[in-house]
Design an enzyme around this catalytic site. Structure first.
Site, PDB file in Angstrom:
ATOM      1  CG  HIS A 109      -1.871  -1.058   1.693  1.00 51.08           C
ATOM      2  ND1 HIS A 109      -2.955  -1.138   0.771  1.00 51.08           N
ATOM      3  CD2 HIS A 109      -1.377  -2.316   1.964  1.00 51.08           C
ATOM      4  CE1 HIS A 109      -3.434  -2.526   0.973  1.00 51.08           C
ATOM      5  NE2 HIS A 109      -2.162  -3.390   1.761  1.00 51.08           N
ATOM      6  CB  THR A 159      12.842  -6.520   4.690  1.00 48.49           C
ATOM      7  OG1 THR A 159      14.595  -7.539   5.105  1.00 48.49           O
ATOM      8  CG2 THR A 159      11.956  -6.603   5.793  1.00 48.49           C
TER       9      THR A 159
END
Length: 170
Positions: A109, A159
């Protein structure tokens, strides 16, 4: 172009679009049928959503957004309570073990609150190589590639890309 087409093309899309919500609901219902009564017969409710799959064992508690962008190889084991958010493709190679409660997130997002408020989303694919072991509770973030023979520690938050034969313990 529809929001679903935008999503499939890797473009920004509106995640609160009615068509996308209905598609997620259909996937949720298919998963619920399997999760309520796990059997090979009911597993078909889930696997028929997938873009492709070889031989796979999925334990109950499995959830996915759409299923249509999930590609699974041969001899894959997906343990209890796994979540695959497949707004972009999720490719899983052969001989992969995925521990309980592992989550694979392709959707992301915007960092700007006003864009999130109106449903803006984007997604990046996840690629998992062959002979990979993902520990329980691990989280794989959008756009990550995991090389062959890699091991992801339990509760790791991945990550960055993980190289072939690498052990990721963060």
């Amino acid at each position: 172009m529809t929001e679903f087409e935008k999503m499939l093309n890797g473009e920004n899309f509106n995640g609160i679009d009615t068509d996308l919500r209905l598609r997620r609901e259909a996937a949720r219902l298919a998963c619920a049928k399997f999760n309520a009564h796990p059997s090979k017969g009911n597993l078909r409710h889930v696997t028929r959503l997938f873009s492709e799959f070889g031989s796979v064992v999925i334990e109950p508690g499995f959830q996915c957004d759409y299923g249509s962008q999930i590609h699974i190889g041969e001899r894959v084991y997906i343990n209890f309570q796994c979540v695959f958010l497949d707004s972009a493709a999720i490719h899983i190679g052969n001989d992969v073990l995925i521990g309980p409660g592992a989550h694979l997130y392709t959707v992301d997002h915007p960092r700007e609150a006003d864009l999130r408020a109106v449903g803006h989303c984007f997604a990046r694919p996840i690629h998992i190589g062959n002979n990979v072991w993902i520990g329980g509770g691990a989280k794989i973030l959008p756009g990550i590639s995991i090389g062959d023979n890699a091991i992801i520690a339990a509760n790791a938050i991945v990550t960055r890309n993980v190289e072939t034969n690498e052990r990721y313990f963060k």
